[in-house]
Design a protein around this motif. Structure first.
Motif: not given
Length: 189
Positions: A16-18, A22-24, A148-156, A172-174
């Motif tokens: 979801y971070g990716h 992308a959406n923002e 600016d992107i809302p903070a969302f701390e996730v990584s692969s 964390l992911l779809p």
């Protein structure tokens, strides 16, 4: 002229971070599309050895399926060896002369820009778009448009570790990507 955002990465797995980035960027810069560009062999980091490119590609297809403005550009998967952005952008600019490209990078990559292969040539080929990440500085002498992107701390890497430990990765992911990971037993060992 079509305005295209490019989000490169290993997408191992896509999360979801990716999608949020992308959406923002799509919305903030009023772009026509975002092209997700999976790397074959990123020069700055290792991708997971346990996951085939075809699996990464299928996970990415599942992750972006719901958004008609999201698509996949496979140019770097079609080449062998390190994926240098300057080479990719030369090819894309030749193939799509009526497109303006915006290359999306996180603050970790903004810090790394001075070390990018042929960076002075690259900044003539593409407009960089920087997004914030905690723990990294976004200061640079290179021309960058910031979003600016809302903070969302996730990584692969965090997701791979959680799967390996049997922890939840829900939200964390779809869900379709989670189902694929479970079905294929990815990242378990």
């Amino acid at each position: 002229m079509a305005k295209i955002g490019i989000l490169g990465g290993t997408f191992d797995p896509p999360h979801y971070g990716h999608l949020l980035i992308a959406n923002e960027v799509l919305s903030e810069l009023n772009l026509d599309e975002i092209w997700f560009m999976p790397n074959q062999e990123p020069p700055h980091k290792q991708k997971s050895e346990s996951v085939e490119n075809s699996d990464r590609l299928q996970m990415l297809e599942l992750a972006i399926r719901e958004n008609p403005a999201f698509t996949i550009e496979k140019i770097e998967l079609e080449r062998t060896g390190p994926s240098y952005t300057v080479d990719t952008m030369k090819i894309l600019n030749e193939r799509f002369p009526d497109h303006q490209f915006f290359f999306i990078i996180g603050a970790d990559m903004i810090e790394y820009l001075p070390k990018w292969h042929k960076i002075d040539e690259l900044i003539e080929l593409v407009q960089f778009v920087g997004v914030e990440r905690t723990r990294y500085s976004s200061e640079t002498d290179y021309p960058i448009t910031y979003v600016d992107i809302p903070a969302f701390e996730v990584s692969s890497s965090m997701i791979r570790e959680r799967v390996q430990l049997g922890k939840t990765v829900r939200y964390l992911l779809p869900d379709k990507v989670i189902d694929f990971i479970r079905e294929k037993h990815l990242y378990e060992t």
